[in-house]
Design an enzyme around this catalytic site. Structure first.
Site, PDB file in Angstrom:
ATOM      1  N   HIS A   1     -18.887   4.470 -25.425  1.00  0.00           N
ATOM      2  CA  HIS A   1     -19.867   4.012 -24.445  1.00  0.00           C
ATOM      3  C   HIS A   1     -21.047   3.348 -25.141  1.00  0.00           C
ATOM      4  O   HIS A   1     -21.784   4.017 -25.875  1.00  0.00           O
ATOM      5  CB  HIS A   1     -20.327   5.244 -23.650  1.00  0.00           C
ATOM      6  CG  HIS A   1     -21.271   4.969 -22.560  1.00  0.00           C
ATOM      7  ND1 HIS A   1     -22.471   5.630 -22.440  1.00  0.00           N
ATOM      8  CD2 HIS A   1     -21.201   4.097 -21.525  1.00  0.00           C
ATOM      9  CE1 HIS A   1     -23.093   5.189 -21.367  1.00  0.00           C
ATOM     10  NE2 HIS A   1     -22.353   4.258 -20.796  1.00  0.00           N
TER      11      HIS A   1
ATOM     12  N   GLU B   1     -16.900   0.056 -24.386  1.00  0.00           N
ATOM     13  CA  GLU B   1     -17.658  -0.426 -23.232  1.00  0.00           C
ATOM     14  C   GLU B   1     -18.970  -1.031 -23.713  1.00  0.00           C
ATOM     15  O   GLU B   1     -19.572  -0.541 -24.684  1.00  0.00           O
ATOM     16  CB  GLU B   1     -17.956   0.749 -22.297  1.00  0.00           C
ATOM     17  CG  GLU B   1     -18.587   0.364 -20.971  1.00  0.00           C
ATOM     18  CD  GLU B   1     -20.093   0.563 -20.872  1.00  0.00           C
ATOM     19  OE1 GLU B   1     -20.644   0.308 -19.801  1.00  0.00           O
ATOM     20  OE2 GLU B   1     -20.729   0.957 -21.891  1.00  0.00           O
TER      21      GLU B   1
ATOM     22  N   HIS C   1     -28.000  -2.661 -22.307  1.00  0.00           N
ATOM     23  CA  HIS C   1     -27.939  -1.884 -21.068  1.00  0.00           C
ATOM     24  C   HIS C   1     -29.075  -2.250 -20.139  1.00  0.00           C
ATOM     25  O   HIS C   1     -28.900  -2.335 -18.924  1.00  0.00           O
ATOM     26  CB  HIS C   1     -28.000  -0.386 -21.394  1.00  0.00           C
ATOM     27  CG  HIS C   1     -27.970   0.487 -20.186  1.00  0.00           C
ATOM     28  ND1 HIS C   1     -29.107   0.863 -19.508  1.00  0.00           N
ATOM     29  CD2 HIS C   1     -26.926   1.043 -19.509  1.00  0.00           C
ATOM     30  CE1 HIS C   1     -28.761   1.612 -18.475  1.00  0.00           C
ATOM     31  NE2 HIS C   1     -27.447   1.741 -18.456  1.00  0.00           N
TER      32      HIS C   1
HETATM   33  O1  G3P Z   1     -19.565   1.729 -17.397  1.00  0.00           O
HETATM   34  C1  G3P Z   1     -19.810   3.088 -17.400  1.00  0.00           C
HETATM   35  C2  G3P Z   1     -21.277   3.387 -17.576  1.00  0.00           C
HETATM   36  O2  G3P Z   1     -21.726   2.694 -18.695  1.00  0.00           O
HETATM   37  C3  G3P Z   1     -22.096   3.012 -16.385  1.00  0.00           C
HETATM   38  O3  G3P Z   1     -23.419   3.464 -16.464  1.00  0.00           O
HETATM   39  O4  G3P Z   1     -25.819   3.207 -16.852  1.00  0.00           O
HETATM   40  O5  G3P Z   1     -24.331   3.791 -18.746  1.00  0.00           O
HETATM   41  O6  G3P Z   1     -24.268   1.505 -17.782  1.00  0.00           O
HETATM   42  P1  G3P Z   1     -24.496   2.971 -17.511  1.00  0.00           P
HETATM   43 CA    CA Z   2     -22.563   0.534 -18.999  1.00  0.00          CA
END
Ligand code: G3P
Ligand code: CA
Length: 239
Positions: A7, A34, A49
């Site tokens: 992530h 991701e 982000h």
């Molecule tokens: O894509 C999964 C997750 O990353 C979504 O939430 O706020 O971490 O971008 P966020």
């Molecule tokens: Ca994300």
């Protein structure tokens, strides 16, 4: 077989969503990564982000949208994390695509929150196409209009539908959306067996976010998820 996503790269070990974070994720053997995208003043795709710089560098005011790529590349986003990353800048999507081999499943999340980047979908598909990276890819967003825009440009791309809050029968909503949704990405806090099973009855993969605790991960596996988004190298690098 489950497929877990690193992530924002390996965000516990390097500034999130930067090249060092993606390098770390690859070193841990991540098979899926991701990342989040935003758009600069001169319409370049930046991996971040947030729509601002405050998470990385409190001295920088304004939003990514207010700065050109050249200006953004001058901004240090590393030393706030650790002095050893001083001089690290936000990455372009081009740079991440150059780094990640084609066998890595890439999930590009179009942020569009709270800034709506008109035309980001076309720019994204152009960049992916330039890198011959339209396979082994999921494009996701909390902004389901952005998903529709992607589909109108290229109906072959697997789309991931993100949900932050609980939505009544999210699986039915996805199914009736007319979108080429292949996976549902729910917030892990309300993901349970019923949610996962209802999604799977309709043929959707389920990838909850963000699961970094091993016990919770095992619970998710018992629910039947296809994988999770994780900040934990132990989970996203799991063999
Ligand atoms: O894509 C999964 C997750 O990353 C979504 O939430 O706020 O971490 O971008 P966020
Ligand atoms: Ca994300």
């Amino acid at each position: 077989m489950t497929l877990n996503f690193a992530h924002r790269g390996s965000l516990t070990e390097a500034p999130e969503n930067t090249i060092p974070a993606f390098q770390k994720a690859l070193e841990h053997g991540a098979k899926a990564i991701e990342l989040d995208i935003q758009l600069t003043k001169d319409n370049e795709l930046i991996v971040s982000h947030d729509h601002h710089f405050r998470r990385h560098n409190h001295e920088i005011t304004g939003n990514i949208r207010d700065y050109t790529l050249e200006e953004i590349k001058e901004i240090d986003v590393g030393s706030g994390f650790d002095e050893k990353f001083a001089g690290t800048s936000l990455s372009t999507l081009d740079e991440v695509l150059d780094l990640c081999p084609s066998e890595i499943l890439l999930n590009v999340e179009i942020k569009n929150i709270p800034v709506i980047y008109e035309g980001i979908e076309k720019i994204l598909l152009g960049t992916l196409s330039n890198h011959n990276r339209l396979d082994n890819l999921i494009i996701s967003s909390f902004d389901h209009v952005a998903l529709k825009n992607v589909q109108q440009l290229n109906s072959d791309i697997p789309l991931g539908m993100l949900f932050y809050y609980r939505v009544l029968n999210a699986w039915d909503y996805a199914n009736k959306s007319g979108l080429n949704i292949t996976s549902i990405h729910p917030n892990q806090v309300y993901t349970d067996q019923t949610f996962v099973q209802e999604c799977k009855k309709l043929g959707y993969k389920v990838y909850p976010y963000t699961v970094s605790n091993w016990e919770r991960y095992e619970e998710m596996l018992n629910f039947g998820v296809d994988g999770v988004f994780s900040n934990s190298p132990e989970i996203f690098g799991e063999k």
